[in-house]
Every structure is written in structure tokens, then in C-alpha cells.
Design an enzyme around this catalytic site. Structure first.
Site, PDB file in Angstrom:
ATOM      1  N   SER A 102      65.569  53.614  42.571  1.00 24.79           N
ATOM      2  CA  SER A 102      66.712  53.760  43.464  1.00 24.79           C
ATOM      3  C   SER A 102      67.996  53.208  42.842  1.00 24.79           C
ATOM      4  CB  SER A 102      66.384  53.076  44.797  1.00 24.79           C
ATOM      5  OG  SER A 102      67.339  53.384  45.774  1.00 24.79           O
ATOM      6  N   ASP A 243      73.458  56.867  44.966  1.00 23.57           N
ATOM      7  CA  ASP A 243      72.733  55.926  44.120  1.00 23.57           C
ATOM      8  C   ASP A 243      71.851  56.710  43.155  1.00 23.57           C
ATOM      9  OD1 ASP A 243      70.781  56.772  45.918  1.00 23.57           O
ATOM     10  OD2 ASP A 243      69.791  54.826  45.996  1.00 23.57           O
ATOM     11  N   ASP A 245      68.804  57.696  42.901  1.00 22.22           N
ATOM     12  CA  ASP A 245      67.930  58.785  43.336  1.00 22.22           C
ATOM     13  C   ASP A 245      68.516  59.564  44.499  1.00 22.22           C
ATOM     14  OD1 ASP A 245      67.550  56.748  45.203  1.00 22.22           O
ATOM     15  OD2 ASP A 245      65.431  57.209  45.497  1.00 22.22           O
ATOM     16  N   ASP A 247      69.234  59.047  47.586  1.00 22.11           N
ATOM     17  CA  ASP A 247      68.789  58.985  48.976  1.00 22.11           C
ATOM     18  C   ASP A 247      69.731  58.121  49.814  1.00 22.11           C
ATOM     19  OD1 ASP A 247      68.062  56.480  48.041  1.00 22.11           O
ATOM     20  OD2 ASP A 247      66.015  56.545  48.829  1.00 22.11           O
TER      21      ASP A 247
END
Length: 449
Positions: A102, A243, A245, A247
Site C-alpha cells: 500500500s 497511494d 496500490d 485503494d
């Protein structure tokens, strides 16, 4: 069983150090494959990743684990976490995997698992997988003729791009907007600019040159400074900060002001309420969300339901009680009408739609409420559990709660993703909040040198 392998968002750690080793990844693949192996069909797993160097190693190890227990693997390549949830369900896969840490730096990596419905796993299912990982003798290898096959898919980004555009209000036209998008040199470095461009926006790209090492490096949602500078320098209407990834999303107004997840949830909730689209009569957020959000929603006769930290706990409450909007102050915005997990790009499109519909500048629209002074500090200690259970810390917390009274809150907790204790307090008096946080930190045992 003590859940020592899985944290609040899958398994995470420093790459090539336990538990983020190739051996552990292979065992997780074997265990997850065995848990989700079902029916007479050829079972399949989908695996996506962000742009970290270690993603190659973990991808191959996970693949070997799944294949060894008879599960076919479809490799998605660099793709946002929400795309993995979407494609797991869309492709009728039995399990989905995202390799990502992340917002963490490139040295870290993680493994997030999705069930066949596209949602993150429950604690109970994670415990079953962990039990197998810790007892590999209980895992059953496939016969030679039943070993799985692996295939790399080439059209996954296009599928996800169309899904994201379909989540936007019908007829959304961004041709009057100049948007700066910071992709954190991460998983959305191709899809995010493409979505915005195809919807008509003039797009300024930041953080779109991943090299395996620069993911989240002075960019992305935890480092919005570069985006703030670029929004102002380019006279853009708004900035979108994802960010690693993708999400989560943080946005930046035309004047450089940061717009966090609480402000985004407030604005989207208000827009959806007016349109009759808000389900459940409120919003689900975590204990970290600002007291100002709670007051804002209460004034509109909407509820703020709080959960423990972790977007999957938010989602569990949303699904249980019929809410369709929830998220975290950090920028995980979950919209169950459109996605199975937090989706930074989908949330950004809802925000852009509100910007166009109201005609207000972002600095006004996304300042829905005045945040209550809130302070969060992170402290490294040798033993987080022992530190939180210590008498001096308990006394400091009790003292702080008494001083803040009913006008504030204190939250002291272990991080679920890093070896930290997080100390947060909020209240109407910023000096008092600072004093309370410092008093609690002073009571924590120091980390050994």
C-alpha cells in the site's frame, strides 16, 4: 488461534525478511489454494501487484504455491488493489491476491487476499489459511497430472478502466477541468491518467515513472507536498493523490489545500443524500475519523458509525447494516454500489462529479466542516502489547480523558501494518490536545537502542 501472520490488511513486512519471504509467499499460496479449492471445475486464482521490485519474487512464489495444489493462476501484472477485487469476481476466480504494501516504502511488501465474491477475507478465513501455513504437513499437493497452469493476461487494465468509468455519474464530462494526478509511481500509473483523459480532463501527470524503488517515494497520498506544488503551479482545478496500490485517495484543492478522506466522505454523503442515493442513513468510518465529521453528519440527521481501524472492518459493518458509503480519514473510500473495497480512482470521480455539479471551487466544496483539532503521533517500542498494558500508560490515558471531558477523544492502539503504537487525541482546545498526547507518549517505555 492468535492471528500473528495477518494484520489489519493482509500479511505485510520488509521484503526478503520474514514473513515477506519467497518461502512464506509460496506457503500462503498453497494454503489459500487449498482453502478455496472447491467443486469439480478447474480452480483459479488471479494475482495482481504494484510496482515494487520484490513483487516479481513474491508473484512467482505465490504462483508456485497455487500451482502445486492444483489451482490455475492468471497473472494480472501491475494493477490497483480494487481491480483485483473486481477481476476476482468478474472472472469467476476462486481467490484473488494483491501483492502490495500500500502506502509503505518500496522496502516493504504485502499480500492481500480476496474471496470469490471479490471482498477481503474475514478473520475466520484468514485464521484457516494461517493454520495451514503454520502446519504445512496438513496441505495436500496435487497429483502430477493435476498441477495448475499459469497464464499472463494482457487486457486487465482495459477491463478495469471501463469499470471505473462506469461507476461515474452518467454523462460525466471533465472537459472543463484541469486535473493533476499523482500516481505514487505505483499500480495506477497507467490506468488513472487514462481514465481521466478519456472522460475529457486536461491531465497533468505526476508519479508515473516507476522503477521498482520509487513507489511512494516523496509522492502519493502520504506525501502530498509535490502534488500541492503542482496544482498551484499549473493553475489546476484540483489534484488527485493516490497511494501505491490506489485503494486510497487524498485530494488537493486549487489553492493547495489538502482534502482528506473525512472531507471527501462528508461531501459525497451530502451529494448522495440529496440525490436519494445514500443507503443506511449515514456513513461508516473508523475511530480515527475526525469528530468534526460526526458533528457535520449529525446536523444533517445522518449517523456516523465507527469501527476499529482497517478498511475491511468498515466494509464488514457496511455490508452487515446496509450502508453504501464508508471509509477512513486516510483516504480509503468504500462505495459498495461500485466496488468491493476502497477505490481511490472511483472515489475521485465522485468528487469530480460533485465539483462540476455544484460549480464551487474545490477549496469551498471540500471544506464541508471545520475539523476538530486532532493530533496523531507514532512511537516505536520493543513490545507494543506490554507497553499498552503498563500502569503508567493507563494512568496517562485516564488523566487525558478526564482533562478532555466530553468535548474530545483519545485513541491509543497498535499499528496493524507497522511496529508502532499510535497515539491520537482530539478536542476543541488544540493546546490541551497536544499536552494530552505528549503526556501519554512520555509514559510509553522507550525503545531499546
Amino acid at each position: 488461534m492468535v492471528r500473528s501472520l495477518f494484520g489489519t490488511d493482509g500479511v505485510r513486512g520488509r521484503a526478503n525478511t520474514a514473513p515477506m519471504t519467497a518461502e512464506m509467499a509460496m506457503r500462503i499460496g498453497m494454503a489459500a489454494g487449498q482453502v478455496f479449492r472447491r467443486g469439480a471445475h478447474r480452480n483459479r486464482a488471479v494475482i495482481g501487484k504494484d510496482t515494487r521490485l520484490s513483487g516479481y519474487m513474491l508473484e512467482q512464489a505465490l504462483t508456485a504455491g497455487f500451482l502445486s495444489v492444483g489451482v490455475d493462476v492468471f497473472l494480472l501484472g501491475p494493477i490497483p488493489t480494487p481491480a483485483v477485487g473486481f477481476l476476482t469476481r468478474s472472472m469467476r476466480a476462486d481467490v484473488g491476491v494483491m501483492i502490495s504494501a500500500s502506502h509503505n516504502p518500496y522496502e516493504d511488501n504485502g499480500i492481500k487476499l480476496f474471496g470469490p465474491d471479490g471482498f477481503k477475507l474475514s478473520d475466520a478465513v484468514e485464521s484457516r489459511i494461517q493454520a495451514l501455513v503454520m502446519s504445512p504437513s496438513n496441505m495436500t499437493l496435487a497429483d502430477a497430472a493435476a498441477i495448475g497452469r499459469a497464464k499472463r493476461l494482457d487486457d486487465v487494465q482495459g477491463r478495469y478502466i471501463e469499470a471505473v468509468k462506469a461507476s461515474a455519474p452518467r454523462g460525466l464530462d471533465l472537459s472543463d477541468l484541469k486535473v493533476v494526478v499523482d500516481c505514487a509511481n505505483g499500480a495506477a500509473y497507467r490506468v488513472a491518467p487514462t481514465v481521466l483523459s478519456e472522460l475529457g480532463a486536461e491531465v497533468v501527470r505526476v508519479g508515473v515513472s516507476p522503477d521498482g524503488f520509487n513507489i511512494n517515494g516523496n509522492c502519493g497520498s502520504t506525501h502530498p507536498g509535490v502534488l500541492q506544488e503542482q496544482v498551484v503551479a499549473h493553475h489546476a482545478h484540483i489534484g488527485i493523490c493516490l497511494d501505491g496500490d490506489a485503494d486510497r485517495v487524498i485530494m488537493v484543492a486549487e489553492n493547495g489545500q489538502v482534502i482528506d478522506g473525512d472531507q471527501l466522505m462528508a461531501t459525497i454523503a451530502d451529494q448522495w443524500m440529496q440525490a436519494g442515493r445514500l443507503s443506511g442513513g449515514g456513513v461508516v468510518a473508523t475511530v480515527m475519523s475526525n469528530l468534526g465529521l460526526e458533528r457535520y453528519l449529525d446536523a444533517r440527521k445522518l449517523r456516523l458509525v465507527r469501527t476499529q481501524v482497517g478498511d475491511r472492518y468498515v466494509l464488514e459493518r457496511m455490508r452487515a447494516d446496509g450502508y453504501n458509503l464508508g471509509g477512513e480519514q486516510s483516504g480509503h473510500i468504500i462505495m459498495t454500489d461500485h466496488a468491493t473495497t476502497g477505490d481511490g480512482l472511483m472515489a475521485a470521480l465522485q468528487a469530480l462529479a460533485a465539483l462540476i455539479q455544484t460549480g464551487k471551487p474545490a477549496s469551498e466544496l471540500f471544506r464541508a466542516f471545520e475539523p476538530v483539532p486532532q493530533l496523531l503521533k507514532n512511537v516505536r517500542v520493543d513490545d507494543a502489547t506490554a507497553a499498552l498494558d503498563s500502569a503508567p500508560v493507563a494512568r496517562a490515558i485516564a488523566s487525558g480523558e478526564a482533562r478532555l471531558g466530553k468535548s474530545g477523544r483519545i485513541l491509543v492502539r497498535k499499528s496493524g501494518t507497522e511496529p508502532l503504537i499510535r497515539v491520537m487525541a482530539e478536542g476543541d482546545d488544540s493546546d490541551l490536545v497536544r499536552s494530552v498526547v505528549d503526556e501519554i507518549i512520555e509514559a510509553l517505555p522507550r525503545q531499546a537502542a
